[in-house]
Every structure is written in structure tokens, then in C-alpha cells.
Scaffold this motif. Structure first.
Motif, PDB file in Angstrom:
ATOM      1  N   LYS A  41      -0.363  17.459   5.958  1.00  0.00           N
ATOM      2  CA  LYS A  41       0.780  16.933   5.224  1.00  0.00           C
ATOM      3  C   LYS A  41       1.713  18.056   4.802  1.00  0.00           C
ATOM      4  CE  LYS A  41      -1.166  12.664   3.390  1.00  0.00           C
ATOM      5  NZ  LYS A  41      -1.337  11.834   2.181  1.00  0.00           N
ATOM      6  N   ALA A  95       3.292   2.221   0.149  1.00  0.00           N
ATOM      7  CA  ALA A  95       2.033   2.785   0.645  1.00  0.00           C
ATOM      8  C   ALA A  95       1.906   2.561   2.152  1.00  0.00           C
ATOM      9  CB  ALA A  95       0.853   2.144  -0.089  1.00  0.00           C
ATOM     10  N   GLU A  96       2.263   1.380   2.609  1.00  0.00           N
ATOM     11  CA  GLU A  96       2.202   1.084   4.046  1.00  0.00           C
ATOM     12  C   GLU A  96       3.180   1.951   4.818  1.00  0.00           C
ATOM     13  OE1 GLU A  96       0.978  -3.637   3.426  1.00  0.00           O
ATOM     14  OE2 GLU A  96       3.089  -3.010   3.515  1.00  0.00           O
ATOM     15  N   GLN A 135       4.267   5.023   3.983  1.00  0.00           N
ATOM     16  CA  GLN A 135       3.750   6.389   4.066  1.00  0.00           C
ATOM     17  C   GLN A 135       2.616   6.507   5.086  1.00  0.00           C
ATOM     18  OE1 GLN A 135       2.789   8.760   0.711  1.00  0.00           O
ATOM     19  NE2 GLN A 135       4.949   9.169   0.310  1.00  0.00           N
ATOM     20  N   ASN A 136       1.885   5.421   5.283  1.00  0.00           N
ATOM     21  CA  ASN A 136       0.802   5.424   6.279  1.00  0.00           C
ATOM     22  C   ASN A 136       1.306   5.150   7.681  1.00  0.00           C
ATOM     23  OD1 ASN A 136      -1.220   5.966   4.395  1.00  0.00           O
ATOM     24  ND2 ASN A 136      -1.506   3.793   3.911  1.00  0.00           N
ATOM     25  N   GLY A 137       2.603   4.949   7.847  1.00  0.00           N
ATOM     26  CA  GLY A 137       3.177   4.743   9.166  1.00  0.00           C
ATOM     27  C   GLY A 137       3.108   3.321   9.669  1.00  0.00           C
ATOM     28  N   ASP A 138       2.696   2.372   8.830  1.00  0.00           N
ATOM     29  CA  ASP A 138       2.635   0.964   9.236  1.00  0.00           C
ATOM     30  C   ASP A 138       3.948   0.295   8.832  1.00  0.00           C
ATOM     31  OD1 ASP A 138       1.990  -1.595   9.935  1.00  0.00           O
ATOM     32  OD2 ASP A 138       0.062  -1.638   8.865  1.00  0.00           O
ATOM     33  N   GLY A 168       5.251  11.068   3.481  1.00  0.00           N
ATOM     34  CA  GLY A 168       4.149  11.967   3.137  1.00  0.00           C
ATOM     35  C   GLY A 168       4.222  13.259   3.920  1.00  0.00           C
TER      36      GLY A 168
END
Length: 540
Positions: free
Chosen positions: A3, A283-284, A286-289, A351
Motif C-alpha cells: 500500500k 470499503a468496497e 478501496q478493495n477494488g470492488d 488505499g
């Protein structure tokens, strides 16, 4: 993948060009051009470079200066003459550490607004136990509408009151051309003055009113008066809420102003549902979803339809998915209502810094390969402006205007970035600024109120009638047949000592550069981007 550094506050001037905190530099475009004749760093009007000038830092005097006497040959006793009336005022509020108190609020929708703790209009000056925060760029404007019926429950200028992740919005305009054009030019002679209520924090640079488009401080009133009309040239996937369908055919401020307020208990439930959904979306994201983030964002918007920050995040999800046409369709009405995010806000959604850079490079490559895609150019111009690359942003919006002449938002942003570039060429001297021509929109000689009192007619961009009546007792009415309420505004009018027309009511103020040209009264909102045609009134 490791990161990148965590997002942090870039500090003073953090959204100013030159601060490169995590900002990927634009890749040279093969199509769009930068501002013509870009020059090196500018010297201030009194010599020397920009130095330690802090953009936007002004002081708020407790009392405005008294108007001067009327020039020879003018009528000093007319009730609308400025010496007998108030100067243009700042938003009626006490400002301390960017927090607001003692604000005069028009209770347009009754006690649901003033007693409902879920809105910025409540009497407690808090939202969910957090102090109400109002953007300094909104506070500085001499043109403003501070009423629920112009903004709805969540105006852009108070986004930080609702979202802890919202760091701020665009606030550029420290270039000398911008302030030279918008400085207060006295026809009484003497040195350059500043807009009412302002004087420069650092004397080597002119300071003035807020930077941006007229709609950013007037909200839906900008359109309800007929001053400007709106058409979204791009398509966007609609959102079905519990009470309506948002198809992005109107500015978000207009959509928000039409929403009926919920009772406090229902509003609290909606707030909880909206917040939970957008936090899940972040949150999704930042997780790439990005598909899941888009779905959660739509859910959040369904509970807070008038929140421009949520719509802007929806556009970010579409950008990350490579759906540039859809992103443009969402961004256009967002930017027709308020400025976009600053860089600190954008950077915090990622992120890893490399992820945003990769997405930006993908868009740049798409633009280079699709030179006629106005929607993609619009989205790229927006992202350049978020990162503070004003020259590159100008190039993109300039290309959009050529490709899509119906995009009035792109036209205004093109003109705004052209006059705001930190590398702008053709700088005016103080002497040139003081002798601004009538074509610049700044009146060069005094206008007696008796010359303009009476009834005036103009047509909006849709061909609908606008009637401005300036009564000889100093009162005015503004009627527009295209508005849901024919009588849009009423209050007091005056001509200030610089010849500007001031229309003021308890919670609205419009200040305009005016000039008389034969039988025409030209009316251009003060601070509008260079090139704003304004309105042309004539006697009926």
C-alpha cells in the motif's frame, strides 16, 4: 501489492497547484491544448512573486465602510442610491474557525427545518451533534441564497457536516488575472478597492469574492430566476429512490430543492441507512470492488437524494469502472450545482496511490484514442481540476466546448479555468484594471438609480419572460414565467458606489455588473466567469 502512504492533510494551500501530494501528473495530450501562451510564474501587481500569499485568506471586518457621496450631477437623495442604503453584504453570519453561529435562516418549510437536527437549517447549529461547517468559498460570496428552498437539506457547502471523509472543495483563483478582472474598480478615482467586506490578507495580491460559477452560491435560484438554463448533454443511469426517479436531467441543487423534508424521526432513520450504505461503498471501493461500491452508493443516494457528495462518489465509481459516458452524465449536474472535491478528499478513497494513477492513465489513453468523445474529455477535465492542474483542465474543457456546444457547464468551466490559470498570459497592470472597458462587464461610469428605475423585460435561454421591476421607493420584484413560483424574488434594490446593482432580501443577495447601452440594461452577476453573457433587459 504494498500500500502507498496513507492519505493525510496536505496542509495550507493543499489544493493549490504546486502541491504534488500523491497527484499523478497529467500526461501530455495529443488533442486538447493548454492555455495559449503560457508564461512563467507571475509577478504581483506591486512587484515580486506570489511569495507567502495564502489563497483565500481574508479578514472579515466587523463593519463595512461608509459609501462616498454622489458624484456631481447625480441624485444623492434617491432611495436606491447607495449612500442611503446598505452595501452588498457577506452572508449574514459570525465566522469563527470555519463554524457558523447567529445565522439568519428563512424558514421556508416551517418548523420541520428549524427544529429538525438532521439539516443545516436547524436552530442548534449542529448536525448529529457535530458543528455545522460552511465552506469559506460560500461564505465569501457577495452573491448567495441562504434558504432551504434553494438547496434542500444538504447543500454542497456544508458537506463536511455530514461526511467526515469530505475534506473540502475546489477553491482556486489566486491568479492575478482573476482578481484584476473581479477587483472592485472605483469610478471615483484612487487605488483599487476590493469587493464589499473584503480586503487582502497579503497586500501583494488582490483578493476578492469567491471563485466559481454563479450556481455554486445561488443554488437552484440561479436557474429559477431564468438567469441560466440547464441541459445535460450526457446520459446517466437513473436512480430509483423511495419517492422519485433521479435521471440527472436537472442540476442536483434543483433536485434537492424540490424534495419535501421528512419528519425528524424519519430523517434520522434515512440518515442512518444512507451513512451505513456509503461507508460500505467506501470499503468496497478501496478493495477494488467497484460494482459493489456502485450498488451500495445507489442505495445510499436513495435515502439522501439531494446529497451532491454521494452523487460525486457515484461518478467516481463509474470512472473506476471505465464507464466514462455515464460518469459525465452524473458529474455534469453535480458541477452545475457546486464545485468538485479537493485533492485530499479524492486521495483518501484510494488505499494505494498507484491505483488512481492507473485509472487516470487509462482515461488519458482513452481520450487520446477517442478525440471526439466529449464525455470522456469532460471527465478528464474534472479530474485534472480536482488535482489542481488548471492549464490541463482548461485544455479538456476547451475541447468539450468544441465537441459539445450544448454543454453550458463545460463552457463556464473552460472560461473559469482560462482566467484562473497560475500561468495565465497577458496580465493586466493596475492602470489597465482601473480603466476596464464596458465590454469587460464592469461599468466604467456611475449609473443614477433614476436611469434604471421602472420595469424591465428579458428572455431566458428557453425564451421565457423575466420581469425585473425596480420601484422608485427602493423595492424590487423579480418574476420569471419558467419558475414554479412566478414571483421568484422581492426585496430592496440599490446601486452601490461602483455602479453595481444590488438586489437584497433577508436571505438572498444578487450583485450584478450593469451597463446601459441605448435602451438595453446589461446584467451580469458579479464574479461570473469571463464570457458570461448575462441578461439583456429592455423596457416593455
Amino acid at each position: 501489492m504494498a500500500k502507498g502512504p496513507a492519505a493525510k492533510d496536505p496542509g495550507p494551500g493543499g489544493n493549490r497547484p504546486g502541491n504534488t501530494y500523491q497527484r499523478p501528473k497529467p500526461r501530455p495530450s495529443t488533442v486538447a491544448k493548454k492555455r495559449p501562451d503560457a508564461t512563467p510564474d507571475l509577478a504581483g501587481p506591486r512587484g515580486g512573486g506570489r511569495g507567502s500569499f495564502v489563497p483565500g485568506k481574508v479578514t472579515y471586518p466587523g463593519q463595512l465602510s461608509k459609501a462616498k457621496g454622489a458624484p456631481a450631477g447625480k441624485n444623492p437623495k434617491h432611495p436606491a442610491y447607495h449612500a442611503n442604503r446598505a452595501k452588498p453584504q457577506q452572508l449574514n453570519q459570525a465566522i469563527s474557525n470555519a463554524r457558523v453561529s447567529n445565522t439568519n435562516v428563512n424558514n421556508n418549510w416551517g418548523n420541520q427545518w428549524t427544529n429538525n437536527k438532521t439539516t443545516v437549517w436547524n436552530n442548534h447549529r449542529t448536525v448529529f451533534n457535530r458543528p455545522v461547517v460552511i465552506s469559506p468559498n460560500f461564505q465569501r460570496s457577495v452573491n448567495y441564497a441562504y434558504r432551504p428552498s434553494s438547496w434542500g437539506a444538504r447543500p454542497w457547502w456544508s458537506n463536511s457536516s455530514y461526511h467526515t471523509w469530505h475534506q473540502g472543495s475546489w477553491n482556486y483563483g489566486w491568479n492575478r488575472n482573476w482578481y484584476s478582472y473581479h477587483a472592485y474598480h472605483p469610478y471615483y478615482g484612487g487605488s483599487i478597492n476590493y469587493f464589499p467586506g473584503y480586503h487582502p490578507y497579503h497586500s501583494s495580491y488582490l483578493s476578492g469574492l469567491s471563485w466559481g460559477l454563479g450556481a455554486w452560491t445561488l443554488g437552484s435560484l440561479y436557474y429559477d430566476t431564468g438567469y441560466n438554463t440547464y441541459h445535460n448533454p450526457y446520459q446517466a443511469p437513473p436512480i430509483h429512490t423511495r419517492t422519485t426517479v433521479i435521471n440527472y436531467s436537472q442540476p442536483i441543487s434543483v433536485v434537492a430543492s424540490r424534495l419535501e423534508p421528512e419528519p425528524e424521526a424519519a430523517a434520522l432513520t434515512s440518515e442512518e441507512m444512507s451513512t451505513a450504505a456509503i461507508e460500505r461503498a467506501r470499503a468496497e471501493f478501496q478493495n477494488g470492488d467497484y460494482l459493489a461500491a456502485l450498488k451500495s452508493t445507489d442505495e445510499s443516494i436513495s435515502y439522501a437524494s439531494g446529497d451532491s457528495a454521494l452523487h460525486e462518489f457515484r461518478a467516481l465509481c463509474l470512472f473506476a469502472l471505465g464507464r466514462y459516458g455515464d460518469a459525465a452524465g452524473v458529474l455534469n449536474p453535480v458541477l452545475a450545482s457546486g464545485p468538485g472535491w479537493d485533492w485530499a478528499t479524492m486521495a483518501a478513497f484510494y488505499g494505494e496511490g498507484e491505483v488512481y494513477t492507473g485509472q487516470l492513465r487509462k482515461l488519458e489513453a482513452y481520450v487520446d484514442g477517442s478525440p471526439d468523445a466529449a464525455d470522456a474529455h469532460f471527465v478528464l477535465g474534472y479530474h485534472y481540476l480536482v488535482a489542481g492542474f488548471i492549464d490541463e483542465s482548461y485544455g479538456m474543457f476547451d475541447r468539450v466546448v468544441a465537441l459539445q456546444p450544448d454543454d453550458t457547464v463545460a463552457l463556464q468551466l473552460r472560461n473559469l479555468t482560462e482566467s484562473s490559470s497560475p500561468n495565465a498570459a497577458g496580465e493586466e497592470t493596475e492602470a489597465e484594471a482601473l480603466t476596464a472597458s464596458p465590454e469587460s462587464g464592469v461599468s466604467s461610469e456611475a449609473i443614477d438609480p433614476t436611469d434604471i428605475e421602472g420595469e424591465w423585460k428579458a428572455s431566458s435561454g428557453e425564451g421565457k419572460a423575466i420581469t425585473l421591476t425596480l420601484a422608485n421607493n427602493g423595492s424590487f420584484t423579480w418574476n420569471y414565467e419558467g419558475s414554479t413560483e412566478t414571483k421568484v424574488l422581492s426585496g430592496d434594490w440599490s446601486v452601490d458606489e461602483e455602479g453595481r446593482l444590488v438586489l437584497a432580501s433577508a436571505d438572498v443577495q444578487m450583485v450584478a455588473d450593469i451597463s446601459l447601452d441605448g435602451g438595453l440594461l446589461r446584467f451580469i452577476l458579479a464574479g461570473s466567469p469571463v464570457g458570461d453573457p448575462g441578461l439583456s433587459f429592455q423596457r416593455p
